[in-house]
Design a protein around this motif. Structure first.
Motif, short mmCIF file in Angstrom:
data_model
loop_
_atom_site.label_atom_id
_atom_site.label_comp_id
_atom_site.label_asym_id
_atom_site.label_seq_id
_atom_site.Cartn_x
_atom_site.Cartn_y
_atom_site.Cartn_z
N ALA A 31 -0.92 -9.87 6.03
CA ALA A 31 -1.81 -10.62 6.58
C ALA A 31 -0.23 -12.20 6.16
N ALA A 32 -0.84 -12.85 7.15
CA ALA A 32 0.40 -13.76 6.61
C ALA A 32 -0.50 -14.75 5.56
N GLY A 33 0.28 -15.51 5.17
CA GLY A 33 0.77 -15.80 3.15
C GLY A 33 -0.08 -15.05 2.34
N ARG A 34 -0.36 -14.20 2.84
CA ARG A 34 -0.77 -13.37 1.40
C ARG A 34 0.97 -12.75 0.88
N VAL A 35 0.29 -11.95 -0.27
CA VAL A 35 1.74 -10.60 -0.86
C VAL A 35 0.64 -9.22 -1.02
N THR A 36 1.02 -7.85 0.51
CA THR A 36 0.74 -6.30 0.45
C THR A 36 1.04 -5.63 -0.58
N GLY A 37 0.29 -5.77 -1.36
CA GLY A 37 1.01 -4.35 -2.40
C GLY A 37 1.03 -2.88 -1.36
N LEU A 38 2.27 -2.31 -1.55
CA LEU A 38 1.76 -0.70 -1.20
C LEU A 38 2.53 0.14 -2.25
N ILE A 39 1.92 0.39 -3.18
CA ILE A 39 2.30 1.40 -4.21
C ILE A 39 1.71 2.89 -4.30
N GLY A 40 2.15 3.59 -5.21
CA GLY A 40 1.86 5.06 -5.06
C GLY A 40 2.55 6.11 -5.86
N PRO A 41 2.81 7.21 -5.95
CA PRO A 41 3.83 7.49 -6.92
C PRO A 41 5.07 8.28 -6.01
N ASN A 42 5.66 8.67 -6.53
CA ASN A 42 6.73 8.87 -5.75
C ASN A 42 6.98 9.75 -5.46
N ILE A 81 -3.65 -4.54 -2.32
CA ILE A 81 -3.03 -3.45 -2.58
C ILE A 81 -3.38 -2.55 -1.50
N THR A 82 -2.51 -1.28 -0.83
CA THR A 82 -2.65 -0.73 -0.82
C THR A 82 -1.94 0.93 -1.26
N VAL A 83 -2.75 1.85 -1.82
CA VAL A 83 -2.14 2.85 -2.23
C VAL A 83 -2.32 4.07 -1.57
N LEU A 84 -1.11 5.09 -1.78
CA LEU A 84 -0.60 6.18 -0.78
C LEU A 84 -0.38 7.15 -2.00
N ASP A 85 -0.77 8.12 -1.74
CA ASP A 85 -1.10 9.23 -2.23
C ASP A 85 -0.40 10.47 -1.07
N PHE A 86 0.11 11.85 -1.61
CA PHE A 86 1.12 12.38 -1.36
C PHE A 86 0.71 12.32 0.52
N ARG A 107 -1.42 9.91 2.44
CA ARG A 107 -2.89 9.41 2.75
C ARG A 107 -2.88 7.86 2.06
N ARG A 108 -3.47 7.12 2.43
CA ARG A 108 -4.40 5.88 1.82
C ARG A 108 -5.34 6.73 1.64
N ILE A 109 -5.20 6.76 0.22
CA ILE A 109 -6.50 6.54 -1.01
C ILE A 109 -7.45 5.31 -1.45
N ALA A 110 -6.56 4.35 -1.26
CA ALA A 110 -7.41 3.51 -1.47
C ALA A 110 -6.69 1.97 -0.82
N CYS A 111 -7.77 0.77 -0.96
CA CYS A 111 -7.40 -0.42 -0.02
C CYS A 111 -8.10 -1.59 -0.68
N GLY A 112 -7.03 -2.33 -1.68
CA GLY A 112 -8.49 -3.38 -2.00
C GLY A 112 -7.37 -4.63 -2.96
N SER A 113 -8.60 -5.50 -3.49
CA SER A 113 -7.63 -6.51 -4.25
C SER A 113 -7.29 -5.83 -5.67
N PRO A 114 -6.77 -6.73 -6.60
CA PRO A 114 -6.26 -6.08 -7.61
C PRO A 114 -6.78 -5.19 -8.65
#
Ligand SMILES: Nc1ncnc2c1ncn2[C@@H]1O[C@H](COP(=O)(O)OP(=O)(O)OP(=O)(O)O)[C@@H](O)[C@H]1O
Ligand SMILES: [Mg+2]
Lengths: 261, 660
Positions: free
Chosen positions: A32-43, A227-232, A234-241
C-alpha cells in the motif's frame, strides 16, 4: 483497515516452480502507498523469487500481478520500470564501471525516456542532487561504483532506484552489509520516504509504497507497518508487527529457528 | 537409394572428425569453463609439427606419432592450462579473448616457422580403397572413423571408470566441495587440457588426409566442430559426438544437389547457419559458468586514490578535447612533412582506427562482444566497388547503399545478443562472420572471386579524392568527425545507456531500459559506421578481394582493440596506429624477406600482448593512464581534502572499511 483498497501493487495466487521445487505456492501480497510492507521468511522461503515475479524477471506458472489497477502480469521488466516500479538487488547490481553520480543519472534517464534531451536536463540534475543529499552520497559522487564497499553500494542502489521516481519501491535485504550506524541512518530514510509529501513522479499525490525484504528483525519491527511471512513458498501469516511477533505459526517457522540458533 | 547411402557413409566419416574436435572442446569447457577457440589452431600446429618430424626429419611413424600425441600435444595442453589458470573467475570475455589470441598466435607462429604454402604430407593410413556393397570406401576414411570412435570410447572409459573421471565429475559439480574432499581441481584441469590437446593433434594428422596442409585451411576446417560442441550444450559428450555425426551426414547428403557456385557456398556455410540458429533457439538455456561473475572487468581496477577521481568532469573533458584537437591537428599537417608512401600508410591506420571505434562502442561500452565487425566493413567496400562508378562519382550514394544494407545485417547479428552474452554471443557473431565469408564474400557475383574487384577513389560533390594526400585528408576528416561525435555521446545519455547495458543489463531493464531495442539499435548503428569505414577502406585499397574481409581480420581487429583499450576512444586510435605499423615498416625498409613477415610479427606481438594482459582486460591505454595517475599522486603533496573535511562518508574512511 482495508489494505486492498489502497494497494498500489498486488499479487494474487502467485506460484513458481523450479523443476520439482515449489518456490512459491499461491502467494498473495498487497503493497500500500505510504506504508512500509515487510516481507520476511527463513532463507530460501521464496522472497527473492517473489520479487522477481513482481519485477517481471520471472514468469509465474499461476497468479496475477496488478500495479495501480492495471494487470501487469505479462509486462516485460522495463515496462514495469517505466510504470513506476523500482527495486534493489540482494546481490548488488550496480553499474560498476560508472561513478555514483552517473549511476543515479542513468537511472533517471531510463525512467524518463522522453525527457532525456534538452528540457529534462535541469530536472534531472536537481533530482540527482536531491537524492545524493538525502542519502549522503555527495562526497562520493565521483567515485566508481564498483570500488565501493557493500554498505555504500547499497546506498547507491537505493538512490538509483529512487531516482527513477517510483511509486513502488522493492528492497531486497538492503541492510545486509551495513553497520549499526548505517542501518539506523537507513531506517530513518525509509520512514522519511513513506511519510514524505507527494513527490513529483508518477501520479503525484500518492506517497511512496515500499516492500521490504529483511533479515534484521529489529529493523523490520521498527519500520514496517504490515508484515507478510513466507515459509517454504507459502504465505503463513500477514499482519501488524505485533500480530506477527505473537503468531505461533511464525514463531515455529521463523522466530523459532533463530531461537535455536 | 544407390546414391543416398554412400553419401551417408561418407558423412559419417567427416562427422567423426568433427566429433573428435567437439569432444576435445567439451572436455575443456566442462572442466575449466574455457571454450578453446584455439582448438583448431592446436590441431593445425600439431599437424605441422608432425610434418616436420616425420616428413622432413624422416623419423618413422612409430616414433613420430607417439611423440606427437604423448609429448608434444600434452605439452601444449599443459602450457594452455598455465595460461588460463589465473584467468578463472574473471568475466567470460577474458578467456574468450585470450583463446582468440592463442588462435592468432599459433596461426602466425606456424606461418613464420613453416611458411604459408601448402605442404605435401605422407599419409599414415593407406589411401587405397575397398569395395563396400555398391561403392568404394577409402581405408583412410574407415581408419578415421575407427580412430574417432576409439578416441570417444577412450574418453568415455576415462570419465566412467578412472579416478580422473570421478574427480572431473566432482569438480564439474561443485568445485569447492571437490576441494574439500581432496580432489585437486588443478590436476583435473591440467589433465583435461592435455587430453583435449591430444585430441586436437589426432584430429590434425587425420585431417591431412582430406585437406590441404595449409595453416589457414586446417584451422577453418576444425572450427566446424564448434557447432556440434554447442549442440551438446558444451556439456554432453554423447550429444556433441552424435551432433557431429549428424552434421557430417547432413552436409554430405546436401552434397547431392550441390554443383558449384552459390549452392556450394551455402553448403559450406551450413554448419554456421546451424550454429547461429541453434544459439538463437537454445538461447537462455545455454549455461555459462563465467557469467555468475561480474560481466566485463572494470571492477577489477584497484582503488585509485589520486585527485583525478574526485576532479569534476568538466576539466577532464576539457583536457581530453584539447588533447584530441591537438592530435588531430598534428595528424592533419603530417602529409606536408611525410613522403607519399607513408601518407598512404597513415590513411590505412586512420581507417583501421575508424573500424576500431565501432568495436569500442559495441564491445567496450555496450559490452556486446563481436567477432564479425570486419564483415560490415566488407559490405561497405563491395557496395562502393560495384556502384560508385568508374570515377567514383557515385561514391556517396553507393556508400549510403552499403550502409543501408548494413542495417538489416546489424539487426541479424543483434538477435542472438537478446538472449546471449559472453561466449555464446561471441560464437554467434563468429558464425555470422563465417556465413558472410562463405555466402557473400565468396560469391563471384559480389566479390569477383579470388581476384576480387576494382574499387574507386571517391569523388564527392565534384571534389576528387584520387590523390594519396586527399584520400588521407578525407579519411582523417571522417575519423575526426566520428571520434568527436562518439566522444560527445559518451558524456551524455546515450553513452550512459550503453554503459549500463554492459555493467548490469538486469538493473537497466528494471529501471525501464528496453534491452531489445537498445541492443538491436547498437548493433545496427555500429554495423552502419563500420560499413562507412568499409566504403572508404575499399576505395583506399582500390582493389578488394574476399581475403580483405575474412573473419580472421575481425579477430585481429578485436585483439587490437582489446590490447589497446577497448572501452576508451584512445584505444581505437592506438589500435589504428598498431595496425599500420607493419605497412609502415615495409614502406620504410622496402619489402624483401623481413618486410614480408612484418605483419605476422606484429600480429604475434599483439597476441602475446593480449595474453599477457590477462587480468587487465581494459588494455594498455587504461593501464598506462592508471600508472600515470599513480605516479602523479605519489609525486604530489598530500591532497587537500585531508584538511578538516572529515565526515563519516569521507573516502579515506571507505578504503578502510572496504578492506574488511
Ligand atoms: N533460478 C533458480 N533455479 C532453481 N531454484 C531456484 C532458483 N532461484 C531460487 N531457487 C530456489 O527457490 C527457493 C527460493 O529462493 P529465494 O531466493 O526466493 O529465497 P529467499 O527467500 O530470497 O532466500 P534468502 O533469504 O536466502 O535470500 C530456494 O530453495 C532456492 O534454492
Ligand atoms: Mg533472497
Amino acid at each position: 483497515m482495508a489494505a486492498e483498497d489502497s494497494a498500489v501493487l498486488s499479487a494474487r495466487g502467485i506460484s513458481v516452480r523450479f523443476g520439482g521445487l515449489h518456490a512459491l505456492d499461491e502467494v498473495d501480497l498487497e503493497v500500500a502507498a505510504g506504508r512500509v510492507t515487510g516481507l520476511i521468511g527463513p532463507n530460501g522461503a521464496g522472497k527473492t523469487t517473489l520479487f522477481n515475479v513482481l519485477g517481471g524477471l520471472l514468469e509465474p506458472v499461476a497468479g496475477s500481478v496488478h500495479l495501480g489497477g492495471a494487470d501487469i502480469t505479462t509486462w516485460p521488466p522495463h515496462r514495469r520500470g517505466r510504470a513506476g516500479m523500482a527495486r534493489t538487488f540482494q546481490r548488488l547490481e550496480l553499474f560498476t564501471g560508472m561513478t555514483v553520480e552517473e549511476n543515479l543519472t542513468a537511472s533517471w534517464e531510463a525512467a524518463h525516456p522522453g525527457a532525456i534531451f534538452g528540457r529534462g536536463r535541469p530536472t534531472r540534475k536537481q533530482r540527482v542532487a536531491e537524492m545524493m543529499e538525502l542519502l549522503g552520497l555527495e562526497r562520493i559522487a565521483g567515485r566508481t561504483a564498483g570500488e565501493l564497499p557493500t554498505g555504500l553500494g547499497r546506498m547507491v542502489e537505493l538512490g538509483r532506484a529512487l531516482c527513477a521516481d517510483p511509486r513502488v519501491l522493492l528492497l531486497d535485504e538492503p541492510s545486509s552489509g551495513l553497520d549499526v550506524g548505517e542501518t539506523q541512518h537507513f531506517a530513518r530514510i525509509l520512514r522519511q520516504l513513506v511519510a514524505e509529501a507527494p513527490h513529483n513522479g508518477h501520479d503525484a499525490g500518492q506517497p511512496l509504497a515500499i516492500l521490504l525484504v529483511e533479515h534484521d528483525m529489529a529493523l523490520v519491527m521498527e519500520v514496517c507497518h504490515v508484515i507478510t511471512v513466507l515459509d517454504f513458498g507459502r504465505r503463513i501469516a500477514c499482519g501488524s508487527p505485533d500480530q506477527i511477533q505473537g503468531d505461533p505459526a511464525v514463531r515455529a517457522a521463523y522466530l523459532g529457528e533463530t531461537d535455536v540458533a | 537409394m544407390s546414391t543416398f547411402w554412400p553419401l551417408v557413409v561418407i558423412g559419417l566419416f567427416t562427422g567423426s572428425i568433427y566429433g573428435l574436435g567437439a569432444l576435445g572442446l567439451v572436455l575443456t569447457y566442462k572442466t575449466t569453463g574455457v571454450f578453446n577457440f584455439a582448438f583448431g589452431a592446436v590441431a593445425m600446429f600439431c599437424a605441422f609439427v608432425y610434418w616436420q618430424i616425420h616428413d622432413t626429419w624422416h623419423w618413422t611413424a612409430w616414433i613420430s606419432i607417439p611423440l606427437l600425441l604423448l609429448v608434444v600435444a600434452p605439452l601444449i595442453g599443459y602450457l594452455f592450462e598455465l595460461l588460463f589458470r589465473p584467468l578463472s573467475g574473471l568475466a567470460a570475455e577474458v578467456p574468450i579473448v585470450v583463446s582468440l589470441a592463442l588462435l592468432a598466435l599459433l596461426e602466425v607462429g606456424a606461418q613464420l616457422i613453416w611458411g604459408g604454402q601448402e605442404r605435401g604430407f605422407e599419409t599414415i593410413i593407406p589411401t587405397s580403397s575397398f569395395k563396400f556393397g555398391s561403392f568404394y570406401v577409402g581405408w583412410d576414411q574407415l581408419g578415421t572413423l575407427i580412430i574417432a570412435f576409439m578416441a570417444g570410447g577412450f574418453l568415455w572409459w576415462l570419465l566412467r571408470h578412472t579416478r580422473f573421471g570421478m574427480s572431473t565429475r566432482a569438480v564439474v559439480d561443485n568445485r569447492d566441495l571437490a576441494a574439500i574432499i581432496g580432489v585437486s581441481g588443478d590436476n583435473v584441469r591440467r589433465f583435461a587440457w592435455m587430453v583435449s590437446s591430444t585430441f586436437a593433434a589426432l584430429l590434425g594428422i587425420l585431417l591431412t588426409h582430406s585437406q590441404e596442409l595449409t595453416t589457414y585451411n586446417l584451422v577453418l576446417v576444425v572450427l566446424v566442430s564448434f557447432a556440434p560442441a554447442v549442440m551438446g550444450r558444451n556439456e554432453s559428450f554423447p550429444w556433441a559426438f552424435g551432433g557431429a555425426l549428424g552434421l557430417g551426414v547432413f552436409t554430405s547428403v546436401l552434397h547431392r544437389w550441390s554443383t558449384s557456385g552459390t549452392v556450394a557456398n551455402i553448403e559450406a556455410a551450413v554448419p554456421w547457419f546451424l550454429l547461429f540458429i541453434f544459439l538463437i533457439v537454445l538461447g537462455g538455456r545455454l549455461k555459462e559458468p563465467g557469467l555468475s561473475v561480474r560481466p566485463m572487468a572494470v571492477a577489477t581496477g584497484t582503488l585509485s586514490t589520486g585527485d583525478m577521481e574526485h576532479m569534476s568532469a568538466r576539466p577532464r573533458i576539457q583536457r581530453a578535447v584539447a588533447l584530441g584537437v591537438g592530435a588531430f591537428a598534428v595528424a592533419a599537417v603530417l602529409p606536408t612533412v611525410v613522403p607519399g608512401p607513408q601518407v598512404s600508410v597513415l590513411t590505412y591506420g586512420a581507417l583501421w582506427a575508424l573500424m576500431a571505434v565501432t568495436l569500442v562502442v559495441l564491445t567496450g561500452w555496450a559490452g556486446q562482444i563481436s567477432i564479425a565487425q570486419v564483415s560490415f566493413v566488407g559490405v561497405g567496400a563491395f557496395a562502393v566497388g560495384h556502384w560508385a562508378g568508374a570515377h567514383g562519382q557515385n561514391f556517396v550514394p553507393a556508400a549510403l547503399a552499403g550502409m543501408a544494407i548494413a542495417v538489416p545485417l546489424g539487426l541479424i547479428v543483434g538477435i542472438p545478443s537478446l538472449r546471449l552474452r559472453g561466449l555464446y554471443l561471441a560464437l554467434a557473431t563468429l558464425a555470422f562472420a563465417l556465413i558472410m565469408d562463405y555466402v557473400v564474400f565468396n560469391s563471384v557475383g559480389i566479390s569477383g572471386g579470388l581476384t576480387g574487384i576494382l574499387d574507386h577513389r571517391p569523388r564527392i560533390f565534384g571534389v576528387s579524392f584520387a590523390s594519396t594526400t586527399s584520400m588521407y585528408e578525407l579519411s582523417l576528416g571522417v575519423l575526426g568527425v566520428v571520434l568527436a561525435i562518439t566522444f560527445a555521446l559518451r558524456q551524455g545519455p546515450i553513452g550512459r545507456r550503453l554503459r549500463i547495458l554492459r555493467d548490469s543489463p538486469l538493473a537497466a531493464s528494471t529501471l525501464g531500459v528496453n534491452l531489445t531495442v537498445t541492443k538491436l539499435v547498437t548493433f545496427a548503428v555500429c554495423g552502419v559506421v563500420a560499413a562507412m569505414a568499409g566504403a572508404l577502406y575499399g576505395s583506399y585499397l582500390q582493389s578488394i578481394t574476399p581475403i580483405n574481409f575474412q573473419f580472421g581480420l575481425s579477430v585481429q581487429l578485436l585483439l587490437l582493440v582489446v590490447f589497446a583499450g577497448r572501452s576508451v576512444l584512445t584505444g581505437a586510435v592506438v589500435a589504428g596506429v598498431l595496425a599500420m605499423i607493419p605497412a609502415l615498416i615495409v614502406s620504410l625498409i622496402g619489402g624483401g624477406t623481413i618486410g614480408a613477415n612484418v605483419g605476422n610479427w606484429i600480429t604475434l606481438a599483439v597476441a602475446v600482448g593480449v595474453i599477457g594482459l590477462g587480468r587487465n582486460p581494459e588494455g594498455t591505454v587504461s593501464l598506462s593512464i592508471q600508472e600515470a595517475k599513480r605516479t602523479l599522486s605519489v609525486m604530489r603533496p598530500r591532497p587537500r581534502r585531508y584538511l578538516g573535511l572529515g565526515s563519516p562518508l569521507a573516502p579515506e574512511r571507505l578504503e578502510v572499511s572496504s578492506g574488511g
